[in-house]
Enzyme design. Structure first.
Site, PDB file in Angstrom:
ATOM      1  NE  ARG A  21     -55.185 -49.277 -20.939  1.00  0.00           N
ATOM      2  CZ  ARG A  21     -55.187 -49.743 -19.691  1.00  0.00           C
ATOM      3  NH1 ARG A  21     -54.068 -49.719 -18.996  1.00  0.00           N
ATOM      4  NH2 ARG A  21     -56.280 -50.230 -19.133  1.00  0.00           N
ATOM      5  CB  SER A  38     -44.821 -37.428 -16.580  1.00  0.00           C
ATOM      6  OG  SER A  38     -46.186 -37.393 -16.285  1.00  0.00           O
ATOM      7  CB  CYS A  42     -49.432 -25.414 -15.304  1.00  0.00           C
ATOM      8  SG  CYS A  42     -49.841 -25.436 -17.063  1.00  0.00           S
ATOM      9  CG  ASP A 273     -46.517 -26.861 -26.002  1.00  0.00           C
ATOM     10  OD1 ASP A 273     -47.683 -27.265 -25.884  1.00  0.00           O
ATOM     11  OD2 ASP A 273     -45.905 -26.279 -25.084  1.00  0.00           O
TER      12      ASP A 273
END
Length: 440
Positions: A21, A38, A42, A273
């Protein structure tokens, strides 16, 4: 400039998108070892429960979207097996040079160091295996879950909703022990038992074996025969590639990074992570493996690679989960953690109503507020309630105040909204602050 991003999860795709971007002239290529980028791990417990069936929903955006819309080259099903000075080599033998490198390799399941046998022992970690795990769990009746953290509870709910018998085995003395103190943890135990989950606490795992077509969980206190086992025993940073570059590993076992997400090696960044950060309460190294943190870490790394100066200040450790009709959230330190860090603390636990007493549909919200004696600084909070919005709103409010090093007095005087259908005129947070005054 060519930027190679290793890992197509939240941190990796956030970093890649941000770079393109700001600097569309940069060549950005992402290597992902699975076919999903992506992704939203969860969502796995809710997929297991059957709340959705389309596995493509695990992806916020497809690889084609990133290529065609954002200009990021995405190489799925291609893992990086070697990292060197200015180059990477993949499992296909492909060698790619880089000017900047972003390590977003995530985490790996932490497998107990015990004998494990049988073909029905699973971890809940990556959506790429969700379909396989769901197929097998749907075919059995008794599920053993080792671990009582977020994943353990969420999978337990999914299985109970489907009518399965569930046994939770944990070495902790109460569930969610990393997020709650024992007083609120006991309430979670009660809810598990009330829903029909068999809860075995304070038991050390010795072996997971086979007995005919069944699996056997053996602890120092018992032996439990089940049809399948879910290992919800935590995760660890995936630092294998970081070690190849001799990157500095932090106190938490994750890659050390500065506030710009730069590692100890020039032009190498780490996010998600795999990277450690700072706890804003203690100002000490901290590891917070959550998607919300990974996204912001990736955004920060990408911004800095593209030439902006953006800093990631650290985390308060905010998290939230649900079991059946009980929503649980926490932020900051628990009382026991604060004591371990040498802080003098005071705390209070209050039970408040969620609506004006004349408005129908009232519920209860339990709030634990923790502050530092002397300074009055808020350092933690825990919440349990039956209304997810009520819990979410309070924990987010408190997390914001912790970031700003607010005191109990600051909280008490904060101008919070009031409407009879959603809160009392004395908000539960304000009630907790008022009561905590007396202990400070």
């Amino acid at each position: 400039m060519r930027v190679v991003v290793i890992g197509g999860g939240a941190a990796g795709m956030s970093a890649a998108s941000r770079i393109k971007r700001i600097r569309p002239d940069y060549d950005v290529v992402v290597f992902e070892s699975t076919n999903i980028v992506s992704h939203a791990p969860c969502g796995i417990p809710y997929f297991l429960e059957g709340l959705f069936n389309d596995e493509s929903l695990f992806m916020h955006y497809t690889p084609d979207y990133f290529t065609s819309v954002r200009g990021v080259r995405v190489r799925v099903n291609e893992s990086v097996v070697k990292v060197g000075d200015g180059f990477i080599i993949t499992n296909t033998g492909n060698r790619v040079n880089w000017d900047y490198l972003v390590l977003a390799t995530g985490s790996v399941p932490r497998i107990p160091n015990i004998p494990i046998s049988g073909n029905k022992v699973f971890t809940i970690h990556h959506p790429s295996r969700a379909v396989e795990v769901r197929r097998i769990l749907d075919s059995v009746n008794v599920i053993g879950i080792v671990g009582s953290g977020y994943i353990g509870l969420e999978v337990a709910e999914a299985m109970r909703v489907k009518g399965k018998e569930v046994i939770i085995v944990s070495r902790s003395s109460y569930p969610l022990s990393r997020s709650l103190d024992s007083d609120l943890g006991a309430l979670v135990t009660e809810e598990l038992i009330k829903s029909g989950v068999k809860v075995k606490l304070n038991e050390r795992l010795i072996e997971i074996g086979r007995q005919g077509d069944s699996q056997v969980i053996i602890t120092d206190s018992g032996k439990y025969i089940v049809d399948a086992v879910i290992l919800a025993t935590g995760i660890a940073p995936n630092v294998e590639l970081a070690s190849m570059l001799n990157l500095r590993i932090g106190e938490t076992g994750a890659v050390w990074v500065n506030e710009h997400m730069a590692t100890s090696r020039e032009n190498v960044y780490a996010a998600g992570d795999v990277a450690e950060t700072i706890n804003v309460v203690t100002n000490e190294p901290y590891w917070h493996p959550f998607g919300t943190t990974a996204n912001k870490m990736g955004y920060t790394a990408g911004s800095n690679i593209a030439g902006l100066r953006l800093r990631f200040p650290g985390v308060a450790g905010t998290s939230m989960t649900r079991f059946m009709n009980m929503y649980v959230a926490s932020t900051g330190l628990t009382e026991s953690e604060a004591v371990k860090h040498g802080l003098r603390v005071a705390s209070t636990v209050i039970r408040a109503r969620t609506r004006a007493r004349y408005y129908p549909g009232d519920g209860e919200l339990i709030v634990k507020l923790i502050a530092e004696k002397g300074s009055g600084r808020i350092i933690g909070g825990q919440f349990i309630g039956s209304d997810g919005g009520q819990v979410l709103g309070r924990v987010n409010t408190l997390a914001s105040l912790i970031y700003k090093k607010a005191t109990v007095e600051d909280l008490f005087l904060t101008d919070l909204a009031y409407l009879p259908p959603v809160t009392q005129v004395w908000d539960p947070l304000i009630i907790a602050a008022r009561q905590l005054f007396n202990k400070l």
